[in-house]
Design an enzyme around this catalytic site. Structure first.
Site, short mmCIF file in Angstrom:
data_model
loop_
_atom_site.label_atom_id
_atom_site.label_comp_id
_atom_site.label_asym_id
_atom_site.label_seq_id
_atom_site.Cartn_x
_atom_site.Cartn_y
_atom_site.Cartn_z
N ASP A 1 0.84 -1.20 0.00
CA ASP A 1 0.00 0.00 0.00
C ASP A 1 0.88 1.25 0.00
O ASP A 1 2.00 1.24 0.53
CB ASP A 1 -0.91 0.02 1.23
CG ASP A 1 -1.94 -1.09 1.21
OD1 ASP A 1 -2.26 -1.58 0.12
OD2 ASP A 1 -2.43 -1.47 2.30
N TYR B 1 6.21 -8.76 8.64
CA TYR B 1 5.81 -7.36 8.77
C TYR B 1 5.89 -6.93 10.23
O TYR B 1 5.69 -7.74 11.14
CB TYR B 1 4.36 -7.16 8.31
CG TYR B 1 4.07 -7.50 6.88
CD1 TYR B 1 4.07 -6.52 5.89
CD2 TYR B 1 3.76 -8.80 6.50
CE1 TYR B 1 3.79 -6.82 4.57
CE2 TYR B 1 3.47 -9.12 5.18
CZ TYR B 1 3.48 -8.13 4.22
OH TYR B 1 3.19 -8.42 2.91
N ASP C 1 -7.53 0.63 7.41
CA ASP C 1 -6.37 1.32 7.97
C ASP C 1 -6.78 2.75 8.32
O ASP C 1 -7.91 3.17 8.05
CB ASP C 1 -5.17 1.29 7.02
CG ASP C 1 -5.44 1.97 5.67
OD1 ASP C 1 -6.38 2.79 5.59
OD2 ASP C 1 -4.71 1.68 4.72
N ARG D 1 -3.81 -5.45 7.01
CA ARG D 1 -4.93 -4.55 7.33
C ARG D 1 -6.13 -5.35 7.80
O ARG D 1 -6.81 -4.99 8.77
CB ARG D 1 -5.33 -3.74 6.09
CG ARG D 1 -4.42 -2.62 5.73
CD ARG D 1 -4.96 -1.86 4.54
NE ARG D 1 -4.82 -2.59 3.29
CZ ARG D 1 -5.77 -2.73 2.38
NH1 ARG D 1 -6.97 -2.23 2.60
NH2 ARG D 1 -5.54 -3.37 1.25
#
Length: 310
Positions: free
Chosen positions: A39, A67, A81, A173
């Site tokens: 993103d 992550y 988000d 997300r």
């Protein structure tokens, strides 16, 4: 043409396609592809393949990823988000760290995840985020992903700092959103950094500015992982004579086609070993030809990297 893989550190505000476009401008080369969408607000590792290495895009995309993310509890948004519109607020004052820890760790393992509307997945030829921007929502089928591990780095409610290792296709997300739902207060992702894609690590990644500088200095090659570097765990073998042209045309190869030995199994303690299942093969000039697999008493091409005339 440049062939190899760059470990790019994607910066905030860029899409993955923006990164590819920038590198095309830096290198003046069209044949470039990225290995998994990040993103625009996310940062971190984005392997980019150049030239013949674009044949590795799918392989790299399939690798596990790690992550670091910040989950904000008490708010749910349409994009899952903090950049999105708030659709629900929830009370987090009653939550304890133990409750949060239990909810988060309950997602480790196989996990049926419904892809978010704000994603690049296509339905009937259209990307979901395009439909979402038009105010449309379509039914999405849950897809099984795997969370190989979650490490809780810090719980400072309403924020939860996590390190997540997962299979391809996992939306962090959505994980944040689903944890918020499980706790009954809603949740969304506040920050995301991809710190690993397979063997590619954040600490080894370089920015676009650094790439541009190295290209101008004529030393971009120092930052490139060569194509065969993705297969270092496989033995390397050299073909010669008539086997060279046969290999470069994608033909199967017998065990005695290699110059390294009459038989690539080798010997240990006086006993022949089994043929390695996968090998890297090269010509006598050291040019990487292909990855092969031992099947039905011969080595067969799995992925070809040699292109005549290049």
């Amino acid at each position: 043409m440049i062939h190899g893989i760059l470990n790019v550190r994607k910066e905030k505000g860029y899409t993955s396609h923006d990164v590819v476009a920038k590198i095309r401008g830096i290198t003046h080369q069209k044949k470039i592809g990225h290995t998994g969408t990040l993103d625009p607000d996310a940062v971190g590792v984005l392997p980019v393949c150049l030239g013949r290495a674009t044949r590795l895009c799918d392989l790299i995309t399939d690798r596990d990823k790690t992550y670091e993310t910040v989950l904000l509890l008490g708010r749910a948004t349409d994009t899952q988000d903090t950049s999105g519109q708030t659709i629900r607020m929830g009370d987090t004052s009653h939550l304890t760290e133990d409750e949060v820890r239990e909810a988060v760790m309950g997602f480790v393992g196989d996990y049926d995840q419904i892809p978010p509307m704000y994603s690049a997945l296509k339905v009937n030829g259209r990307k979901l985020y395009e439909l979402a921007r038009e105010g449309k929502e379509v039914v999405r089928k849950a897809r099984q992903v795997q969370l190989l591990g979650i490490e809780l780095l810090k719980i400072q409610l309403p924020r939860v700092h996590m390190r997540v290792t997962c299979s391809k296709g996992t939306y962090i997300r959505t994980l944040c959103h689903d944890i918020g739902d499980k706790l009954g207060c809603g949740g969304c992702m506040e920050e995301l950094v991809r710190i690993r894609v397979g063997r590619f690590l954040l600490e080894d990644s370089v920015t676009l500015d650094t790439l541009a500088e190295k290209y101008k200095e004529g030393c971009l090659g120092k930052l490139l992982l060569p194509m065969d570097g993705m297969f270092k765990e496989y033995p390397g073998l050299t073909v010669g004579g008539r086997w060279d042209s046969l290999a470069k045309n994608g033909n199967p190869l017998p065990g005695h086609a290699f110059l390294d030995a009459s038989d690539p199994r080798g010997w240990k303690d006086g006993k022949a070993q089994e043929h390695p299942e996968y090998v890297r093969i090269y010509d006598e000039k050291g040019q990487f030809i292909a990855v092969c697999r031992w099947q039905k008493e011969e080595y067969r091409i799995v992925k070809m990297f040699y292109i005549s005339g290049e």
